[in-house]
Design a protein around this motif. Structure first.
Motif, PDB file in Angstrom:
ATOM      1  N   THR A  22     -86.585   1.982 -23.642  1.00  0.00           N
ATOM      2  CA  THR A  22     -86.849   1.465 -24.990  1.00  0.00           C
ATOM      3  C   THR A  22     -85.832   2.010 -25.995  1.00  0.00           C
ATOM      4  O   THR A  22     -86.087   2.033 -27.196  1.00  0.00           O
ATOM      5  CB  THR A  22     -88.266   1.845 -25.442  1.00  0.00           C
ATOM      6  N   ASP A  24     -83.122   0.789 -27.072  1.00  0.00           N
ATOM      7  CA  ASP A  24     -82.544  -0.201 -27.984  1.00  0.00           C
ATOM      8  C   ASP A  24     -83.527  -0.632 -29.075  1.00  0.00           C
ATOM      9  O   ASP A  24     -83.173  -1.411 -29.953  1.00  0.00           O
ATOM     10  CB  ASP A  24     -82.061  -1.420 -27.203  1.00  0.00           C
ATOM     11  N   ILE A  25     -84.751  -0.106 -29.061  1.00  0.00           N
ATOM     12  CA  ILE A  25     -85.751  -0.447 -30.065  1.00  0.00           C
ATOM     13  C   ILE A  25     -85.785   0.679 -31.100  1.00  0.00           C
ATOM     14  O   ILE A  25     -86.069   1.832 -30.761  1.00  0.00           O
ATOM     15  CB  ILE A  25     -87.141  -0.624 -29.427  1.00  0.00           C
ATOM     16  N   GLU A  27     -86.980   3.243 -33.997  1.00  0.00           N
ATOM     17  CA  GLU A  27     -88.253   3.854 -34.363  1.00  0.00           C
ATOM     18  C   GLU A  27     -88.700   3.320 -35.720  1.00  0.00           C
ATOM     19  O   GLU A  27     -87.881   3.043 -36.590  1.00  0.00           O
ATOM     20  CB  GLU A  27     -88.110   5.377 -34.438  1.00  0.00           C
TER      21      GLU A  27
END
Length: 114
Positions: A22, A24-25, A27
């Protein structure tokens, strides 16, 4: 028919949550949660059109059960003496058959998929 995907579902199901990348997502920071708004469908009153469409949908969902119930009542009345000997049992039979038809109809409408 469902569209076939190229996803390797068996490999994905075997992965744990920690194995999923995750990175590339981004915060969500404090700004997001400070300015977040919760909206609920029930906060706003329904318009007359929404109420009409909802009642129409509910009517057509229950219509087959009503037809089966009335048809069963007529059959029991016309073709047997059950109405004369035990009307409560005849009504219970008609209601059970209508309930069964409703379950079948809902399965057709909403599908049996998980």
């Amino acid at each position: 028919m469902k569209k076939k995907t190229d996803t390797d579902w068996k490999r994905l199901e075997a992965m744990s949550d920690e194995d999923i990348d995750t990175s590339d997502i981004p915060e969500l920071g404090d700004y997001f949660f400070d300015h977040a708004e919760q909206h609920s469908f029930h906060d706003e009153p329904l318009t007359w059109r929404q109420r009409f469409c909802l009642s129409l949908r509910l009517w057509f969902m229950w219509l087959p059960a009503l037809i089966v119930f009335l048809g069963t009542c007529y059959f029991l009345w016309a073709e047997s003496t059950l109405w004369l000997t035990d009307p409560i049992l005849a009504f219970a039979c008609a209601a059970f058959i209508a309930l069964f038809a409703t379950v079948i109809w809902f399965c057709i409408l909403f599908g049996l998929e998980n």
